[in-house]
Structure formats: C-alpha cells, structure tokens
Design a protein around this motif. Structure first.
Motif, PDB file in Angstrom:
ATOM      1  N   SER A 151     -94.543 107.654 -53.383  1.00 31.13           N
ATOM      2  CA  SER A 151     -95.775 107.034 -53.871  1.00 31.13           C
ATOM      3  C   SER A 151     -96.283 105.981 -52.893  1.00 31.13           C
ATOM      4  O   SER A 151     -97.160 105.200 -53.226  1.00 31.13           O
ATOM      5  CB  SER A 151     -95.526 106.376 -55.235  1.00 31.13           C
ATOM      6  N   GLY A 152     -95.733 105.968 -51.696  1.00 30.88           N
ATOM      7  CA  GLY A 152     -96.111 104.950 -50.726  1.00 30.88           C
ATOM      8  C   GLY A 152     -95.095 103.832 -50.675  1.00 30.88           C
ATOM      9  O   GLY A 152     -94.687 103.380 -49.613  1.00 30.88           O
ATOM     10  N   PHE A 153     -94.658 103.367 -51.839  1.00 27.51           N
ATOM     11  CA  PHE A 153     -93.680 102.284 -51.932  1.00 27.51           C
ATOM     12  C   PHE A 153     -92.718 102.581 -53.086  1.00 27.51           C
ATOM     13  O   PHE A 153     -93.107 103.213 -54.067  1.00 27.51           O
ATOM     14  CB  PHE A 153     -94.358 100.929 -52.178  1.00 27.51           C
ATOM     15  N   PRO A 154     -91.481 102.120 -53.008  1.00 33.89           N
ATOM     16  CA  PRO A 154     -90.573 102.278 -54.153  1.00 33.89           C
ATOM     17  C   PRO A 154     -91.079 101.468 -55.338  1.00 33.89           C
ATOM     18  O   PRO A 154     -91.716 100.418 -55.166  1.00 33.89           O
ATOM     19  CB  PRO A 154     -89.237 101.751 -53.629  1.00 33.89           C
ATOM     20  N   VAL A 155     -90.789 101.966 -56.541  1.00 33.87           N
ATOM     21  CA  VAL A 155     -91.246 101.273 -57.751  1.00 33.87           C
ATOM     22  C   VAL A 155     -90.223 100.198 -58.103  1.00 33.87           C
ATOM     23  O   VAL A 155     -89.237 100.453 -58.798  1.00 33.87           O
ATOM     24  CB  VAL A 155     -91.442 102.266 -58.912  1.00 33.87           C
ATOM     25  N   LEU A 156     -90.474  98.995 -57.596  1.00 30.86           N
ATOM     26  CA  LEU A 156     -89.641  97.828 -57.865  1.00 30.86           C
ATOM     27  C   LEU A 156     -90.501  96.823 -58.620  1.00 30.86           C
ATOM     28  O   LEU A 156     -91.463  96.282 -58.073  1.00 30.86           O
ATOM     29  CB  LEU A 156     -89.130  97.212 -56.553  1.00 30.86           C
ATOM     30  N   LEU A 157     -90.175  96.603 -59.878  1.00 30.81           N
ATOM     31  CA  LEU A 157     -90.954  95.710 -60.720  1.00 30.81           C
ATOM     32  C   LEU A 157     -90.221  94.388 -60.858  1.00 30.81           C
ATOM     33  O   LEU A 157     -89.147  94.326 -61.453  1.00 30.81           O
ATOM     34  CB  LEU A 157     -91.185  96.343 -62.099  1.00 30.81           C
ATOM     35  N   ARG A 158     -90.794  93.327 -60.306  1.00 36.17           N
ATOM     36  CA  ARG A 158     -90.142  92.024 -60.271  1.00 36.17           C
ATOM     37  C   ARG A 158     -90.792  91.060 -61.252  1.00 36.17           C
ATOM     38  O   ARG A 158     -92.012  91.025 -61.419  1.00 36.17           O
ATOM     39  CB  ARG A 158     -90.199  91.447 -58.853  1.00 36.17           C
ATOM     40  N   ASN A 159     -89.940  90.288 -61.902  1.00 37.99           N
ATOM     41  CA  ASN A 159     -90.409  89.282 -62.862  1.00 37.99           C
ATOM     42  C   ASN A 159     -89.466  88.090 -62.812  1.00 37.99           C
ATOM     43  O   ASN A 159     -88.308  88.184 -63.223  1.00 37.99           O
ATOM     44  CB  ASN A 159     -90.453  89.870 -64.278  1.00 37.99           C
ATOM     45  N   THR A 160     -89.945  86.974 -62.302  1.00 37.17           N
ATOM     46  CA  THR A 160     -89.111  85.772 -62.205  1.00 37.17           C
ATOM     47  C   THR A 160     -89.203  84.900 -63.450  1.00 37.17           C
ATOM     48  O   THR A 160     -88.515  83.890 -63.539  1.00 37.17           O
ATOM     49  CB  THR A 160     -89.513  84.939 -60.975  1.00 37.17           C
TER      50      THR A 160
END
Length: 229
Positions: A151-160
């Motif tokens: 998809s162009g970039f890995p699906v990494l969902l970040r939430n601090t």
C-alpha cells in the motif's frame, strides 16, 4: 459473491486501539461491498505449544485440544486474512505470537491452505518496535505462500495518548490503501478463476518437508496437465 476477509485480532484489550482499527477496517470493507468477520483471539482457548518436542517431525496436525482447528477452518474459508495486533514489551503481543506458532507448526505447514489467499497486516503501538512486529507477521504470511499487497507504507497505527483512538492520519491512509488493494486483488483472482475454471496460481511446493525434484528432473506444471490429450 462479496469478498470475504477474516481479521485475526490479537489484542487482549477490548475497545483498545487494535479493536478500533479492525472496526474501522470493517467499515471501509463494507463500503466496497465486502464482508469482514473478526476472530478475537482473547475469546478463544488457544494453548501454547507444549514440550512434546516432535513438531519438526510429526506428519499429522497438533493433538492439543483447544479452539485452533475451528479457527483454522475459518481461515481456510476466507478470501483474505487481515492480521491485527499491538506491540507489547517491544515485540508482538503474546496472543498473536501463540496463535501464529500453533497455527503454523500445528496445522498450516502440512498443506499450506492459506497459499494464494490475500493477506494484510495492521500493527498498533505507542512509538517503538512496531516495524519489528510488522515484519514478523509479514514473514509469517510469506511462509504460508500468501499474496501480500503493498500500500506504499506498512500499516502502523501509533497512539501516544492513554485513551484509545485512531489519531494517526498517515497510518489510517495506509490502512485504507491496503484494504482497497486487498479487495482489488481478491476480485481480480475471482474473475480470473471464473475464466480458467480452476486455481489462478498453481499450488505446487506447498510442503517444505516434501523433497524437491533434483536439478534436471521435470516438475509438472498446470499447462502440462491441460495439454494432455
């Protein structure tokens, strides 16, 4: 027939970031006319690998009694598999780790039933090691001969934030792109399968335990079979 994707949710936390991501994925898939079903690993009895020690030599599925056989059958029936898990302790959350160990060693390695199914990966985390967890799941997909769409970039969902939420705009964009490509690939495979009236890709070399032909020996291809009169 709508495209059927099965999500494997490896989070222990109900209502957490991973649950929110999978629910969002379900809405995006539904908007395309597809269907997302979800297995919440926390709701199933999955025993860790035992000390039997014969996993590398046995020729039959694992004999531990738990929910794994039923989960494997649901994976067999799906067009695509979406793996979703959080990062814990700088690595993959233990529910997903136990699941991929038991699934692969105990069941999938014998005939690779996930071969040529479309696969996708979602990893949720705070800040660190999400790429490592993502790479581990990707390697597992490749081991099972799945079709991994980019998809162009890995699906990494970040939430601090301490409150669960989908706040990562770039991660959500990558998720949407990945899901569209998964659905596009599934539909392409379905169309081609209707045309050729059979598997789109040849299902050869599914079990790494079966000796491969020596150099110079002929391995039958689909075309060889189709052209026999």
């Amino acid at each position: 027939m709508p495209s059927s994707i099965l999500a494997i949710n490896g989070s222990e936390r109900a209502g957490g970031n991973t649950d929110l991501a999978v629910a969002h994925a379900g809405r995006l898939i539904a908007a395309r006319g597809g269907e997302l079903q979800t297995i919440f690993l926390r709701d199933h009895r999955i025993a860790p690998c035992s000390p039997c020690g014969n996993c590398n030599s046995r020729l039959v599925p694992c004999e531990l009694t738990d929910d794994m056989p039923a989960l494997i059958e649901r994976m067999r029936a799906a067009d695509g598999i979406l793996y979703a898990a959080p990062v814990h302790g700088f690595g993959l959350a233990h529910l997903m780790q136990i699941f991929i160990e038991r699934a692969g060693v105990g069941y999938l390695r014998f005939d690779r039933p996930l071969a040529n199914k479309v696969g996708g990966v979602i990893v949720t985390g705070r800040r660190y090691s999400d790429s490592s967890a993502h790479n581990q799941i990707v390697n597992n997909l490749l081991l099972n001969r799945m079709i991994l769409v980019g998809s162009g970039f890995p699906v990494l969902l970040r939430n601090t934030d301490s409150t669960p939420g989908l706040n990562d705009v770039e991660g959500l964009d990558a998720l949407e792109r990945m899901l569209h490509r998964m659905l596009d690939m599934i539909q392409l495979l379905h169309r081609h399968q209707r045309i050729v009236d059979g598997p789109v890709l040849p299902l050869r070399d599914l079990n790494e335990r079966v000796p491969r032909p020596r150099r110079g020996e002929h391995t039958p291809h689909r075309g060889d079979i189709d052209n026999v009169h």
